[in-house]
Design an enzyme around this catalytic site. Sequence first.
Site, mmCIF file in Angstrom:
data_model
loop_
_atom_site.group_PDB
_atom_site.id
_atom_site.type_symbol
_atom_site.label_atom_id
_atom_site.label_comp_id
_atom_site.label_asym_id
_atom_site.label_seq_id
_atom_site.Cartn_x
_atom_site.Cartn_y
_atom_site.Cartn_z
ATOM 1 N N LYS A 39 0.697 -1.259 0.032
ATOM 2 C CA LYS A 39 0.093 0.088 -0.048
ATOM 3 C C LYS A 39 0.804 1.143 -0.002
ATOM 4 O O LYS A 39 2.149 1.023 0.369
ATOM 5 C CB LYS A 39 -0.826 0.046 1.188
ATOM 6 N N ARG A 136 -10.380 0.100 14.414
ATOM 7 C CA ARG A 136 -10.405 0.858 13.132
ATOM 8 C C ARG A 136 -11.757 0.154 12.391
ATOM 9 O O ARG A 136 -12.716 0.911 12.235
ATOM 10 C CB ARG A 136 -8.952 0.443 12.580
ATOM 11 N N TYR A 265 18.047 29.672 2.151
ATOM 12 C CA TYR A 265 17.237 30.524 2.543
ATOM 13 C C TYR A 265 17.274 30.898 4.002
ATOM 14 O O TYR A 265 17.722 29.991 4.855
ATOM 15 C CB TYR A 265 15.743 29.816 2.598
ATOM 16 N N MET A 312 12.999 23.098 -1.783
ATOM 17 C CA MET A 312 12.357 22.188 -2.399
ATOM 18 C C MET A 312 13.068 21.331 -3.348
ATOM 19 O O MET A 312 12.583 19.962 -3.187
ATOM 20 C CB MET A 312 11.269 22.836 -3.263
HETATM 21 C C1 LIG Z 1 -0.238 -1.904 6.847
HETATM 22 C C2 LIG Z 1 -0.877 -3.191 7.230
HETATM 23 C C3 LIG Z 1 -0.238 -4.222 7.695
HETATM 24 C C4 LIG Z 1 1.539 -4.263 7.385
HETATM 25 O O1 LIG Z 1 1.718 -3.789 8.676
HETATM 26 P P1 LIG Z 1 3.560 -3.741 8.973
HETATM 27 O O2 LIG Z 1 3.643 -3.449 10.431
HETATM 28 O O3 LIG Z 1 4.359 -2.837 7.962
HETATM 29 O O4 LIG Z 1 4.025 -5.140 8.841
HETATM 30 C C5 LIG Z 1 -0.749 -5.395 8.073
HETATM 31 N N1 LIG Z 1 -2.028 -5.567 8.149
HETATM 32 C C6 LIG Z 1 -2.851 -4.260 7.928
HETATM 33 C C7 LIG Z 1 -4.424 -4.559 7.907
HETATM 34 C C8 LIG Z 1 -2.102 -3.029 7.619
HETATM 35 O O5 LIG Z 1 -2.918 -2.129 7.126
#
Ligand SMILES: *Cc1c(COP(=O)(O)O)cnc(C)c1O
Length: 370
Positions: A39, A136, A265, A312
């Site tokens: 992700k 969550r 800067y 930047m």
């Molecule tokens: C991001 C995520 C993971 C991976 O987490 P890490 O701590 O980077 O291994 C696993 N499960 C869910 C639901 C996540 O959102």
Amino acid sequence: MVEAITRPTQIEISQQALKNNVAVVKKTAGADKIFLAVKSNAYGLGLIPTSKAAVAGGVYGLAVAIIDEALALRHERLTAPILILGISPAEYAELMAVQHIMATVVSLDWLKEAATYLSGEQRLHVSLGVDTGMGRIGFRDRAALAEAIAYVQAHHDLFDYVGLATHFAESDSANTDYFEMQLARWHNLTDGLPEPEYYHVANSGAAMYHADEVPHEVIRVGTVLYGVEPSRGELADGHDLQPVMALRSEMNFVKQLPAGEGISYSHKYTTTGDEWIGTVPIGYGDGWLRKLTGFNVIVDGQYAPIVGQIAMDQMMIRLPRAYPVGTKVTLIGRDGDLENTLEDVAQHAGLAPWEIMTGMQDRLHRVLVD
Ligand SMILES: *Cc1c(COP(=O)(O)O)cnc(C)c1O
């Protein structure tokens, strides 16, 4: 599309390190199958090159947050199983089914709505999510979970009951109270219910420190496969993880200045004697944060501090002597006997390593090495 690589500032992804980490994590966790969390652009490393390297390195599946990321993978002809970790709009159920993308399901209503979109030509693979204390998403009630599983099983023409999952809020710290509480809730919520094809509950921390306590045949990890020790030293016990990411550039301007000259800067830095100053074409627009002023990059196997405000697109470093334009600068990674880790960068910035990674912007080119 023309693949223009006109910039010397690049993220390197070590295929060999990724492969090494897959083996280390499989062994440590006793896992058969790994879903790598890719992700958010593979935590900043680059969704497509990282996913390709990971699949070649022995990863079973890819976990993303949203459908768009899954479609980007399919567009690049990656055929590995894909799991969406977040909630997807039910109206895309048929799209997910056709593309063999597994949906995370956290309510019966979602299933009922998804069913109205599914043709049954391809069954939608589902993973039911249980909230054991992350707070969550997920079922928090055993009866509601049982009802959803029953619905999936009753509609076997539309759905395939593949996964049952939870997510730990704290699995990488010496205090295991919260982890144990979540694990107890997991058992209360799921023991005795119909079993899916597989459970997947372990993130990096759980896989590395609690594998014996949780189902671990299939795990869902990001951090640790990228070579970052999840407890950041607190629980480290010499896992042979290797950093996957390096960040390098080249100086494109070098000059000598006398004492009393201001740099960048607001002139936050002033030379105190004759100083060699190199300019490096990277800045906070790339995700190389302004907080990193004072951090030592590596030039020719020696440290060189970043001086003045990071702009930047460019920053300046103080050199031990004159160097030619084009000299390599290692911001993250090894050069000679020295190494800057993501953890070093994160510590300087007062952030977590995965925040530094995820902040890396698109205009940095990603290259697969070794
Ligand atoms: C991001 C995520 C993971 C991976 O987490 P890490 O701590 O980077 O291994 C696993 N499960 C869910 C639901 C996540 O959102």
